[in-house]
Design a protein around this motif. Structure first.
Motif, PDB file in Angstrom:
ATOM      1  N   PHE A   1       0.896  -1.102   0.047  1.00 13.80           N
ATOM      2  CA  PHE A   1       0.132  -0.146  -0.115  1.00 13.80           C
ATOM      3  C   PHE A   1       0.955   1.026   0.121  1.00 13.80           C
ATOM      4  CE2 PHE A   1       1.276   0.971   4.179  1.00 13.80           C
ATOM      5  CZ  PHE A   1       1.590  -0.350   4.714  1.00 13.80           C
TER       6      PHE A   1
ATOM      7  N   SER B   1       2.320   3.360  -6.504  1.00 15.60           N
ATOM      8  CA  SER B   1       2.211   2.167  -5.531  1.00 15.60           C
ATOM      9  C   SER B   1       2.768   0.846  -6.465  1.00 15.60           C
ATOM     10  CB  SER B   1       0.649   2.206  -5.259  1.00 15.60           C
ATOM     11  OG  SER B   1       0.381   0.898  -4.425  1.00 15.60           O
TER      12      SER B   1
ATOM     13  N   SER C   1      -3.263   3.227  -4.926  1.00 11.08           N
ATOM     14  CA  SER C   1      -2.585   2.182  -4.387  1.00 11.08           C
ATOM     15  C   SER C   1      -3.197   0.916  -5.031  1.00 11.08           C
ATOM     16  CB  SER C   1      -3.071   2.330  -2.839  1.00 11.08           C
ATOM     17  OG  SER C   1      -2.722   1.012  -1.996  1.00 11.08           O
TER      18      SER C   1
ATOM     19  N   SER D   1      -4.902   4.767   0.165  1.00 10.52           N
ATOM     20  CA  SER D   1      -4.193   3.195   0.554  1.00 10.52           C
ATOM     21  C   SER D   1      -4.979   2.078   0.639  1.00 10.52           C
ATOM     22  CB  SER D   1      -3.518   3.577   1.717  1.00 10.52           C
ATOM     23  OG  SER D   1      -2.741   2.584   2.136  1.00 10.52           O
TER      24      SER D   1
ATOM     25  N   SER E   1      -2.055   6.230   4.677  1.00 14.10           N
ATOM     26  CA  SER E   1      -1.611   4.698   4.433  1.00 14.10           C
ATOM     27  C   SER E   1      -2.209   3.812   5.656  1.00 14.10           C
ATOM     28  CB  SER E   1       0.057   4.949   5.006  1.00 14.10           C
ATOM     29  OG  SER E   1       0.566   3.436   4.728  1.00 14.10           O
TER      30      SER E   1
ATOM     31  N   SER F   1       3.510   6.833   5.459  1.00 11.80           N
ATOM     32  CA  SER F   1       3.294   5.202   5.315  1.00 11.80           C
ATOM     33  C   SER F   1       3.601   4.510   6.592  1.00 11.80           C
ATOM     34  CB  SER F   1       4.461   4.890   4.186  1.00 11.80           C
ATOM     35  OG  SER F   1       4.588   3.449   4.015  1.00 11.80           O
TER      36      SER F   1
END
Length: 342
Positions: free
Chosen positions: A4, A165, A209, A249, A292, A337
């Motif tokens: 992701f 991604s 993502s 994500s 994320s 992230s």
């Protein structure tokens, strides 16, 4: 392993809209192997040099990946065994952005600085390191993938393109992103370098993502201002008409499909996530956004940032509905992230 990514800063006006916990002692952690280790990647302002410094937080403790002399950002983190990989970029002496990743803090440059380049996602599979991103050229930005440092262009540079991604499933490598023709952004993904257009390009759409599970390809992003998941090209709207929302994500856990993101209507930025299409609101400060998502043992972790006042933002993450601040209101930091291990 599901992969992701967050979404990074973008250039056009359309893209700009996208732009208290329980303490446990160290001895308790060692005695309890079920304690999770939380890694968060992002960046924070070095107040001495006034430059952004690529940063990894491990269980809340910041680890500087750069020295703060030049602007740098970390966009994605991935843990493989005992090794921690972070993808991002750092400016060189000529102020050009160099795409990089860090393995246990040691930097690996992916580009030479001739053109601005950015590393947006990272996956390690069977010992090979795969990085997604984009790099400039004489004509425009190319969506890119680097395998063990070797570059592969996914586009020809004639149109502005992003690789946002990356996901590896067996021998197949997937990169999600978009191509922008100056008028409309079109969400796409590439499988082993071959472009797959799952939107028709009639309205703005972006892919942030990608994940593969059970032979199904899932992509999340935004279409016509509405957060969307595409499963094998079929769109499921997560947001509602009248609000501007984005899914940043993806994470697949068993048969459950999670997407992090938020409501960015009028730049208010309210964070949330969706589980199998059902909306879950997160507690937040103003101008927060979940960038994320990671799921482990039914716990949902999301990384993001919150408004700290005075034009500053703080890095933070949520574990389920509990907000954990990584920086204080005096800092200016962004969490982009998250990766969690036992």
């Amino acid at each position: 392993m599901v992969r992701f990514n967050n979404f990074s800063g973008l250039l056009s006006p359309f893209f700009l809209i996208l732009i208290g916990f329980q303490l446990t002692s160290c001895s308790d952690d060692k005695m309890n192997p079920e304690i999770a280790t939380v890694y968060v990647a992002g960046y924070q302002l070095n107040t001495t040099t006034v430059k952004n410094q690529a940063t990894l937080w491990k269980d809340g403790t910041p680890i500087s990946l750069t020295d703060g002399k030049r602007d740098a950002e970390a966009f994605a983190v991935f843990v493989f065994g005992s090794d921690v990989y972070v993808a991002g970029n750092e400016n060189n002496l000529n102020n050009s952005s160099v795409a990089k990743y860090w393995r246990n803090g040691a930097a690996v440059s992916l580009t030479n600085g001739e053109f601005d380049a950015y590393a947006t996602g990272i996956v390690v599979s069977s010992g090979d390191v795969y990085v997604s991103g984009y790099s400039g050229s004489f004509t425009g930005n190319n969506a890119m993938i680097w395998k063990n440092g070797i570059p592969q262009q996914l586009t020809n540079g004639m149109l502005d393109a992003r690789g946002q991604s990356i996901y590896v499933s067996g021998n197949d490598v997937y990169v999600a992103g978009w191509v922008y023709d100056g008028f409309v952004a079109q969400a796409k993904y590439w499988k082993n370098g071959v472009e797959v257009a799952f939107t028709d390009g009639s309205v703005n759409s972006t892919a942030h993502s990608i994940a593969v599970s059970g032979g199904n390809v899932y992509v999340c992003g935004q279409e016509s201002g509405v957060a969307t998941i595409w499963k094998n090209g079929v769109a499921q709207r997560l947001g509602t008409t009248g609000k501007t929302t984005v899914a940043t994500s993806l994470f697949i856990s068993g048969t459950d499909v999670y997407a992090g993101g938020g409501d960015v209507t009028n730049s208010t930025d309210k964070p949330n996530f969706w589980k199998n299409g059902k909306l879950e609101i997160l507690p937040s400060t103003d101008q927060s956004l979940a960038r994320s998502i990671f799921v482990l043992n039914n716990d949902v972790y999301l990384a993001g940032s919150g408004f700290a006042g005075g034009g500053r933002f703080l890095a933070q993450y949520w574990k389920n509905s509990t907000l954990v601040k990584l920086t204080n209101n005096n800092d200016n930091a962004y969490a982009l992230s998250i990766f969690v291990t036992k």
